[in-house]
Structure formats: structure tokens, C-alpha cells
Motif scaffolding. Sequence first.
Motif, mmCIF file in Angstrom:
data_model
loop_
_atom_site.group_PDB
_atom_site.id
_atom_site.type_symbol
_atom_site.label_atom_id
_atom_site.label_comp_id
_atom_site.label_asym_id
_atom_site.label_seq_id
_atom_site.Cartn_x
_atom_site.Cartn_y
_atom_site.Cartn_z
ATOM 1 N N ALA A 1 -44.915 -23.652 27.597
ATOM 2 C CA ALA A 1 -45.011 -22.226 27.295
ATOM 3 C C ALA A 1 -44.931 -21.430 28.598
ATOM 4 O O ALA A 1 -45.422 -21.902 29.635
ATOM 5 N N PRO A 2 -44.330 -20.235 28.593
ATOM 6 C CA PRO A 2 -43.782 -19.481 27.446
ATOM 7 C C PRO A 2 -42.327 -19.779 27.132
ATOM 8 O O PRO A 2 -41.660 -18.951 26.515
ATOM 9 N N PHE A 3 -41.832 -20.939 27.565
ATOM 10 C CA PHE A 3 -40.453 -21.333 27.292
ATOM 11 C C PHE A 3 -40.416 -22.407 26.203
ATOM 12 O O PHE A 3 -39.613 -23.333 26.253
ATOM 13 N N HIS A 4 -41.289 -22.280 25.230
ATOM 14 C CA HIS A 4 -41.533 -23.336 24.251
ATOM 15 C C HIS A 4 -40.938 -23.069 22.876
ATOM 16 O O HIS A 4 -41.079 -23.914 21.984
ATOM 17 N N MET A 5 -40.298 -21.922 22.665
ATOM 18 C CA MET A 5 -39.943 -21.520 21.306
ATOM 19 C C MET A 5 -38.999 -22.509 20.629
ATOM 20 O O MET A 5 -39.009 -22.666 19.410
ATOM 21 N N TRP A 6 -38.189 -23.194 21.408
ATOM 22 C CA TRP A 6 -37.244 -24.145 20.825
ATOM 23 C C TRP A 6 -37.926 -25.439 20.390
ATOM 24 O O TRP A 6 -37.448 -26.118 19.470
ATOM 25 N N PHE A 7 -39.036 -25.782 21.011
ATOM 26 C CA PHE A 7 -39.632 -27.104 20.797
ATOM 27 C C PHE A 7 -40.147 -27.298 19.367
ATOM 28 O O PHE A 7 -39.815 -28.305 18.723
ATOM 29 N N PRO A 8 -40.967 -26.392 18.802
ATOM 30 C CA PRO A 8 -41.402 -26.603 17.408
ATOM 31 C C PRO A 8 -40.255 -26.566 16.408
ATOM 32 O O PRO A 8 -40.282 -27.298 15.414
ATOM 33 N N MET A 9 -39.235 -25.739 16.653
ATOM 34 C CA MET A 9 -38.108 -25.659 15.724
ATOM 35 C C MET A 9 -37.289 -26.944 15.733
ATOM 36 O O MET A 9 -36.856 -27.420 14.682
ATOM 37 N N VAL A 10 -37.075 -27.514 16.916
ATOM 38 C CA VAL A 10 -36.355 -28.781 16.993
ATOM 39 C C VAL A 10 -37.188 -29.911 16.396
ATOM 40 O O VAL A 10 -36.669 -30.780 15.672
ATOM 41 N N ALA A 11 -38.490 -29.910 16.677
ATOM 42 C CA ALA A 11 -39.366 -30.955 16.131
ATOM 43 C C ALA A 11 -39.397 -30.927 14.608
ATOM 44 O O ALA A 11 -39.521 -31.978 13.961
ATOM 45 N N GLU A 12 -39.272 -29.737 14.017
ATOM 46 C CA GLU A 12 -39.293 -29.622 12.567
ATOM 47 C C GLU A 12 -38.051 -30.215 11.925
ATOM 48 O O GLU A 12 -38.081 -30.651 10.776
ATOM 49 N N GLY A 13 -36.931 -30.267 12.666
ATOM 50 C CA GLY A 13 -35.676 -30.743 12.091
ATOM 51 C C GLY A 13 -35.347 -32.186 12.383
ATOM 52 O O GLY A 13 -34.261 -32.645 12.000
ATOM 53 N N VAL A 14 -36.222 -32.925 13.058
ATOM 54 C CA VAL A 14 -35.956 -34.331 13.373
ATOM 55 C C VAL A 14 -36.939 -35.216 12.627
ATOM 56 O O VAL A 14 -37.954 -34.751 12.103
ATOM 57 N N GLY A 15 -36.631 -36.510 12.594
ATOM 58 C CA GLY A 15 -37.537 -37.468 11.985
ATOM 59 C C GLY A 15 -38.666 -37.838 12.930
ATOM 60 O O GLY A 15 -38.687 -37.444 14.103
ATOM 61 N N ALA B 1 -52.814 -24.560 21.592
ATOM 62 C CA ALA B 1 -54.013 -24.525 20.756
ATOM 63 C C ALA B 1 -53.888 -23.518 19.628
ATOM 64 O O ALA B 1 -54.116 -23.837 18.460
ATOM 65 N N LEU B 2 -53.504 -22.290 19.947
ATOM 66 C CA LEU B 2 -53.438 -21.229 18.939
ATOM 67 C C LEU B 2 -52.243 -21.400 18.007
ATOM 68 O O LEU B 2 -52.293 -21.001 16.849
ATOM 69 N N GLY B 3 -51.162 -21.987 18.501
ATOM 70 C CA GLY B 3 -49.978 -22.141 17.670
ATOM 71 C C GLY B 3 -50.141 -23.129 16.533
ATOM 72 O O GLY B 3 -49.444 -23.035 15.518
ATOM 73 N N GLY B 4 -51.044 -24.088 16.677
ATOM 74 C CA GLY B 4 -51.198 -25.108 15.645
ATOM 75 C C GLY B 4 -52.271 -24.821 14.621
ATOM 76 O O GLY B 4 -52.470 -25.627 13.700
ATOM 77 N N ILE B 5 -52.955 -23.681 14.725
ATOM 78 C CA ILE B 5 -54.085 -23.422 13.829
ATOM 79 C C ILE B 5 -53.629 -23.274 12.388
ATOM 80 O O ILE B 5 -54.167 -23.887 11.467
ATOM 81 N N ASN B 6 -52.621 -22.436 12.143
ATOM 82 C CA ASN B 6 -52.189 -22.138 10.775
ATOM 83 C C ASN B 6 -50.984 -22.956 10.344
ATOM 84 O O ASN B 6 -50.316 -22.604 9.361
ATOM 85 N N GLN B 7 -50.666 -24.016 11.050
ATOM 86 C CA GLN B 7 -49.511 -24.826 10.696
ATOM 87 C C GLN B 7 -49.847 -25.792 9.565
ATOM 88 O O GLN B 7 -50.847 -26.496 9.620
ATOM 89 N N MET B 8 -48.977 -25.806 8.564
ATOM 90 C CA MET B 8 -49.115 -26.744 7.456
ATOM 91 C C MET B 8 -48.144 -27.914 7.567
ATOM 92 O O MET B 8 -48.310 -28.929 6.907
ATOM 93 N N MET B 9 -47.111 -27.760 8.403
ATOM 94 C CA MET B 9 -46.137 -28.818 8.618
ATOM 95 C C MET B 9 -46.629 -29.727 9.739
ATOM 96 O O MET B 9 -46.962 -29.251 10.831
ATOM 97 N N LEU B 10 -46.667 -31.016 9.472
ATOM 98 C CA LEU B 10 -47.251 -31.957 10.420
ATOM 99 C C LEU B 10 -46.443 -32.060 11.704
ATOM 100 O O LEU B 10 -47.003 -32.201 12.789
ATOM 101 N N ARG B 11 -45.105 -31.981 11.607
ATOM 102 C CA ARG B 11 -44.294 -32.092 12.812
ATOM 103 C C ARG B 11 -44.474 -30.886 13.726
ATOM 104 O O ARG B 11 -44.514 -31.033 14.945
ATOM 105 N N LYS B 12 -44.592 -29.699 13.139
ATOM 106 C CA LYS B 12 -44.856 -28.526 13.972
ATOM 107 C C LYS B 12 -46.252 -28.599 14.585
ATOM 108 O O LYS B 12 -46.462 -28.188 15.724
#
Length: 333
Positions: A100-114, A156-167
Motif C-alpha cells: 500500500a498505497p500501490f496495492h489496488m491491483w493485488f486484491p482484484m488479481v487475487a480474486e480472479g485466480v485459483g 488490516a482495515l481492508g479485510g474487515i468487511n470482506q466476505m470473499m476468502l481470496r480477497k
Amino acid sequence: MFLIPSHILFFSTLSFGVMMAVSSSSWFTAWMGLELNLLSFIPLISSETNQFSSEASLKYFLTQALASAMILLASSAMVAGIGFSYYLLTIALLIKMGAAPFHMWFPMVAEGVGWLQFIILSTIQKIAPMALMSYTIEDSYWLILIVAAFSAMTGALGGINQMMLRKLMAYSSIGHTAWMLSTLLVSESLWFIYFGVYCITSSTIAIFFYYKQAYHLNHLLSGSMQNPPQNCIMFMSLLSLGGLPPFTGFIPKWITIQELTMTSYTFLTFFLIVGTLINLYYYLRLTLASFMMASPMLKWQFLEQNSTSKMTTLLFLLNLVGLLSSPMVYMMS
């Protein structure tokens, strides 16, 4: 995944790219190793069974290509003697590792991979940028310090409301990236210890979710997940990843906190500890949902043979290492 011949080839070239970047004697050969690593990982992301893999591979390619271009620009600026070249190079490496703050691509890519590709993304793909980062610490000290504190709070704050396990695991990886950057400020050997423990704990959780085909928080409440021994092991592994004593993941964090306080990094240590406490909150939410909100099991489900009993035993032994070694580390410190 790794039984397909083409995937074996690409994984071999990916590993060779990492070794080439780490062992290079110039920024140009390091850039070549990073590019080889990038071009080898994209075919591993692509999958005919995953409809989001093409989008994830495109996002990953564009982000990494931008960072690679910045590395070339920064290396050229070094030759010209321009002062901001080290800062530009550090920013490029931070983009590549997803800090962070250059992290925006990481959760989106993680959501699309196995899950298996996620293991590579969150572990192996961080080795080369982290190793190259050690060469720029003296020239971009304050930038790394600020990014480490920012990554701790973002993860820490980004994962509080996440329901998707990969994110959720992706934001957890961002939080651990803050700890890795902090260890680089102290010593490279400490980074090696922390990174090794993180790879083991994170990979075992991802493999557990892979075998259970769990991608959403609701999947942990399904009948296939209602196995008390496995739930207990998952509970221990998540708490170990969060750094709760006396599990294995607590040992490198304990050593890191000691070293940071001894070198007057009290400000950074505060953000790391607060971020870890928030991480433990949603780890507990994840495990308590599996324990407390479980649906009743049928009799045949109790008698069903578990195909992942060896994996469960391995996870238990890995967590047992922390239970046994924590008193020894305390006595030696």
C-alpha cells in the motif's frame, strides 16, 4: 496444476526469473529476471475453468509492465545522476509486491485466480522485489518506513468487511508485507525468517481452502466443511498467521518487535501491532463462523472417510512447532 507439462515449464522459468533477479549484478539483468518471471506467471493464471482468469491476467500484466517501465526509467536516471531515481525505483518495486498505497491491483488479481496460483502470487512473486528492495533502503529509508506503516493499516482495515476468502487473504498478505518491509529495515536474515514462516502458514491455509473448494465465507458453513478436527486445525493456522502466541507465526513477529524497539522504530511498531490486532479480529470472525454457525451433520457425514487427513496432520504439526519452540525462544532472548 503442476502436473500439466506446460505448467511445469512455466513454473520452472518463473523460478529461474526469480533467481536471475535476485543474483543479478546490475539493474538491467534484474529487470530481465523480473520480466521473465512476469511472462511465466501469466500462463499459470490463465484457466479455461475460471471465467475471471483472463481479466486477472490482464490486470496483472498491465500493473507489472508499468512497474517494469519505471525500473528502466529509474536505472537510466541513476546513470545520469538524477537524485529521485532511487525513490522511483523503490516505488516500482513496491508496485510489484503489492504494498500500500500501490496495492489496488493485488486484491482484484487475487480474486480472479485459483488458490494454487494465489500461493505463488502471495509468496514467490514477492521474493525478487523484496530482495531488490534491500539495495535501495539506505537511499529511500523514509519512503519504506511510511509505506510499511500504511500497508499495516490498509491490510488490516481492508479485510474487515470482506466476505470473499481470496480477497481476505490478499489483504492479509498486504499486512504481512508491512512486516517484511519492517524486517528489511533491521536485517536481511530477519526478513528471511519472517518470510519463510509466512510462506508456510499462508500456503497451508490456501491449500486447505483449495481442497475444500472454499471461496466465500458461506462455504465455511456448508456440510463439507463441518469436520471438527479440520476446523480446529484451520482455527490454529489462522491464529498462527495472525501472530497470536504461542503459535508458530508469533515467533518471527516477536523477534521483529524486539528488534524494532531496540532500533528506535517505536512509531512503526505501533502501527504493526494495531494492524495485527485488527487482522486477528477477522480471523476470529472467520473461524467462529465455522464453529458456532455450523449446520447439523448427518450420521453418514460422521462416518465418511476424510481424503485430507494427511494434510490435517501436517497442519497440526506445523502449528505444534510454535507451541514447543516459543518457550525456547523466550529462554534464549
